[in-house]
Design an enzyme around this catalytic site. Structure first.
Site, PDB file in Angstrom:
ATOM      1  N   THR A  45       0.923  -1.295  -0.138  1.00 19.60           N
ATOM      2  CA  THR A  45       0.076   0.036  -0.021  1.00 19.60           C
ATOM      3  C   THR A  45       1.058   1.174   0.016  1.00 19.60           C
ATOM      4  O   THR A  45       2.052   1.543   0.735  1.00 19.60           O
ATOM      5  CB  THR A  45      -0.936  -0.029   1.154  1.00 19.60           C
ATOM      6  OG1 THR A  45      -1.691  -1.197   1.251  1.00 19.60           O
ATOM      7  CG2 THR A  45      -1.797   1.406   1.300  1.00 19.60           C
ATOM      8  N   PHE A  51       1.446   5.176   0.903  1.00 22.39           N
ATOM      9  CA  PHE A  51       0.903   6.243   1.751  1.00 22.39           C
ATOM     10  C   PHE A  51       1.409   7.718   1.321  1.00 22.39           C
ATOM     11  O   PHE A  51       2.486   7.672   0.810  1.00 22.39           O
ATOM     12  CB  PHE A  51       1.167   5.998   2.919  1.00 22.39           C
ATOM     13  CG  PHE A  51       0.431   4.795   3.570  1.00 22.39           C
ATOM     14  CD1 PHE A  51      -0.605   4.965   4.358  1.00 22.39           C
ATOM     15  CD2 PHE A  51       0.824   3.494   3.429  1.00 22.39           C
ATOM     16  CE1 PHE A  51      -1.478   3.651   4.907  1.00 22.39           C
ATOM     17  CE2 PHE A  51       0.248   2.387   4.072  1.00 22.39           C
ATOM     18  CZ  PHE A  51      -0.939   2.660   4.618  1.00 22.39           C
TER      19      PHE A  51
END
Length: 271
Positions: A172, A174
């Site tokens: 992921t 960020f």
């Protein structure tokens, strides 16, 4: 300096914060993504950490919409490897589980494993670590959470099954968000935002400008403007520095054929 994130300690957002700012920073955590933006607006925090894209399930479109709504800037990015685990209280076994608590993406990214538990109910929570916190609080052998190993350590839960995500290379990305834009001579990536009408060739002319200027475009995300006209706004990540001649020339040309052109941030590319 105070840094905020959505979730609770043990979340992947907190892990991203630690990667970027270290363990010694003052932190605050919030229930919803928009709560982080509101905290910035109210000067409760100086920076916010938000997930923007997962390598297997795609973009977190809500945060793109919030970037536009609040008009804030991206100042940095980092990627966290997502390794989901099935967590339960001490003494629990997988056969005991009747309810699993996690973020919707935790379920979506673990569908292959979850097929082994067809009769277990999935309960969506705002964050994977919040699910783990709830399982600890309730202390029922029938409850489990999908969350990180750090969450297991923080909430004293046992790992009933490790690495249950579908794709072992599950990341992921960020972003760090601030009220003020930041840049330096080493910034090598930026995000831009603009609107174009629903007309043939509108997007083509933008992409053609990038190609002519030899600018590498690493991501494009479209979102409806929301006025009922089938018009769209586009978020585009490109590589380069704002002082590069080809970047400046391209931006000048693109701003003339788009509406509400804005640079959402200059920062260093995550490697």
């Amino acid at each position: 300096m105070i840094v905020g994130y959505q979730g609770v300690p043990g979340s992947y957002s907190e892990q991203a914060l630690i990667q970027l700012f270290g363990n010694e920073k003052n932190t605050k955590y919030y229930k919803e993504f928009e709560d982080v933006f509101a905290a910035l607006k109210n000067d409760e925090i100086d920076y916010g950490i938000l997930p923007i894209e997962n390598s297997t399930t795609g973009s977190i479109v809500q945060n793109y919409d919030l970037l536009k709504k609040y008009g804030y800037y991206i100042t940095a990015e980092t990627s966290v490897k997502v390794e989901h685990n099935l967590l339960g209280i001490s003494g629990a076994a997988i056969d005991d589980i009747t309810h699993i608590f996690s973020h919707p993406q935790g379920f979506e990214q673990s569908t292959i494993f979850l097929k082994r538990l067809p009769n277990v109910k999935h309960v969506a929570y705002h964050n994977t670590a919040i699910g783990a916190e709830y399982v600890k609080k309730e202390a029922k052998k029938t409850n489990a959470a999908i969350a990180s190993k750090r969450a297991a350590e923080l909430y004293n839960l046992e790992i009933l099954e490790s690495n249950i995500q579908n794709n072992k290379e599950n990341w992921t990305r960020f972003i760090v968000v601030s009220k003020e834009a930041e840049s330096n001579q080493f910034s090598n990536k930026m995000t831009i935002l603009f609107e174009i009408p629903h007309k043939i060739g509108s997007l083509y002319h933008i992409l053609e400008e990038f190609a002519k200027s030899k600018i590498n475009m690493s991501k494009i995300e479209s979102r409806p403007v929301g006025d009922g006209t089938f018009s769209y706004c586009f978020y585009i990540d490109i590589e380069g520095n704002k002082d590069d001649d080809n970047i400046k020339n391209a931006f000048e040309n693109i701003s003339e054929i788009t509406k509400d052109f804005k640079i959402l941030g200059f920062y260093n590319k995550n490697v």
